[in-house]
Design an enzyme around this catalytic site. Structure first.
Site, short mmCIF file in Angstrom:
data_model
loop_
_atom_site.label_atom_id
_atom_site.label_comp_id
_atom_site.label_asym_id
_atom_site.label_seq_id
_atom_site.Cartn_x
_atom_site.Cartn_y
_atom_site.Cartn_z
N VAL A 40 0.84 -1.21 0.00
CA VAL A 40 0.00 0.00 0.00
C VAL A 40 0.87 1.25 0.00
O VAL A 40 0.61 2.21 -0.74
CB VAL A 40 -0.94 -0.01 1.22
CG1 VAL A 40 -1.58 1.37 1.43
CG2 VAL A 40 -2.03 -1.05 1.05
N CYS A 41 1.92 1.26 0.81
CA CYS A 41 2.74 2.46 0.98
C CYS A 41 3.26 3.00 -0.34
O CYS A 41 3.04 4.16 -0.69
CB CYS A 41 3.91 2.15 1.92
SG CYS A 41 5.06 3.54 2.09
N HIS A 439 22.92 27.59 11.53
CA HIS A 439 22.04 28.76 11.41
C HIS A 439 22.13 29.32 9.99
O HIS A 439 23.22 29.39 9.43
CB HIS A 439 22.45 29.84 12.41
CG HIS A 439 21.72 31.12 12.23
ND1 HIS A 439 20.43 31.31 12.71
CD2 HIS A 439 22.08 32.28 11.61
CE1 HIS A 439 20.03 32.53 12.40
NE2 HIS A 439 21.03 33.14 11.73
#
Length: 460
Positions: A40-41, A439
């Site tokens: 299914v995935c 950052h």
């Protein structure tokens, strides 16, 4: 009769991973699949949904291009091409599923096409041919649940009532869509179709959507869905499907008739145990095969993994279970800690969680501290123009052990692994707070939340 060390039934993300691992460990391995590799995935679940969600996100960004300083012109001329979106989705799926078949063959797994049924714990039959094994792994997956209410069966046959499978391949983008069920699948499809211009109404029987998630996540996602013009009705009682309309009673006790192009039923999935009911397996009242933390059933040498055990119906859980099974067959005695398994919702923005919620800790009377860092205070989020959401980390107050994390942001599904890894290594908020985070990134919010739990958040 052909004899194998391991026979795996089902080639979904649990079954094929289990079979490959077994073969790599030197075990003579066979896998049986009745429909398609990847389960299914890969075929009608995780992957095709995410491909369409990406297309819808690109379309949504173009609709708001002016906020990024880009002049598009007449937006009415920019429309989603559903056929091309479907074609892109199919290419992604085909590439992955063919890759699964290649990997099975590469690892010399014997592949048998057909429907398997167990004759006993060591013998299966596929289309009239028998195979025997020392170890049987049941990875048969699940199917969508349907509501046993008037008109639903007829509506499904007529194409008005659909499951998630049909929702991925509609002939065109619907103008109006009813979604029965406010869980993960319902919310994802609501986000997908709303971004493409569909009027979406979520009908939820409980008093909240995403009821198993942390309260802050539920409330934030409800607010964001409503902000994006998804209508949400809670405490409803569905009565019937009639004349291409959903008939229900709302929370005020009023009878409502909602006419839509389609009605998507997303009220969970049920395990597929066909062919394995009569060999003496312990099966619970939800029709799931009962297993221990090592995926062992009550029958020696018989294991079950993935959706069929009903513990956590997630592709990555099935894969981990498949690996644990082979570890245990080889005598390494591995277990799964289900408290450290992350879960994700590919909504807009994304949701990712792991560990305990505040409600669970309060109910269990477990002491905790929680800190929530708002995305609006993050530089990368501001630059991206995506400032809805937060990152919340929960810890044990004395030593800082991480008990859970709950986040809503554009890349939450990628960020949650940092928390999961730290929990697996028995890390603390002090480890999270001291890890150097680049950052500008959204991941800085995890560090900031850890600082907040220590009592000295920097950027809020």
């Amino acid at each position: 009769m052909d004899k194998f060390d391991v026979i795996v039934v089902g080639a979904g993300p649990g079954g094929y991973v289990c079979a490959i691992k077994a073969a790599q460990e030197g075990l003579k391995t066979m896998i049986v699949e009745k429909e398609y590799y990847g389960g299914v995935c890969l075929n009608v679940g995780c992957i095709p949904t995410k491909a369409l969600l990406k297309s819808s996100k690109v379309y949504d960004i173009i609709q708001h291009a002016d906020t990024y300083g880009i002049d598009i012109g007449d937006l009415d001329k920019i429309v989603p091409n559903w056929d091309k979106m479907q074609d892109r989705k199919s290419k992604v799926v085909n590439k992955l599923t063919s890759g699964v078949e290649f990997l099975l063959k590469k690892n010399k797994v014997t592949i048998v096409k057909g429907t398997a049924k167990a004759l006993d714990k060591n013998t299966i039959e596929v289309d009239g041919k028998k195979y025997s094994c020392d170890n049987l792994v049941i990875a048969t997956g699940s199917t969508s649940r349907m509501l046993p209410l008037p008109g639903f069966e007829e509506g499904f046959k007529a194409g008005y009532v659909i499951s998630s499978t049909e929702a991925l391949k509609l002939p065109k983008i619907p103008k109006k869509l009813a979604v029965i069920g406010g869980g993960v699948i319902g919310v994802e499809f609501a986000c997908l179709y709303r971004r493409l211009g569909t009027e979406v109404t979520i009908l939820q029987g409980l008093d909240t959507i995403l009821e198993i998630l942390d309260k802050d996540v539920r409330e934030e996602m409800t607010k964001l869905l409503i902000k994006n013009k998804v209508k949400i009705e809670t405490n409803v009682k569905i009565k019937e499907i009639k004349d291409k309309a959903v008939h229900y009673t709302n929370d005020k006790g009023e009878d409502v008739v909602l006419k839509t192009d389609y009605c998507l039923v997303s009220v969970g999935r049920k395990p597929i145990i066909n062919g394995f009911e009569n060999i003496g397996l312990n099966i619970n009242d939800r029709q799931s095969i009962v297993v221990d933390d090592g995926c062992r059933t009550n029958l020696p040498g018989v294991y079950a993994i993935g959706d069929v055990v009903g513990k956590a119906m997630l592709a990555h859980v099935a894969s981990v279970q498949g690996l644990v099974v082979i570890d245990n067959i080889k005598g390494r005695n591995q277990k799964i800690d289900y408290n450290k398994i992350p879960a994700c919702i590919y909504s807009s923005p994304e949701v990712a969680v792991v560990g305990k919620t505040e409600d669970e800790l309060i109910k269990a009377k477990i002491p905790y501290k929680a800190f929530k860092f708002p995305i609006a205070a993050n530089g990368k989020a501001l630059a991206d123009g995506e400032t809805d959401g937060f990152v919340k980390v929960i810890c044990e107050p004395k030593y800082g052990e991480i008990l859970g994390a709950h986040m809503i942001c554009g890349t939450a599904t990628d960020m949650i692994s940092e928390i999961t890894t730290c929990m697996e290594m028995e890390g603390t908020i002090y480890d999270l707070g001291r890890a150097i985070t680049p950052h500008p990134t959204l991941s800085e919010m995890i560090m900031e939340a850890a600082h907040g739990l220590e009592g000295h958040a920097i950027h809020i």
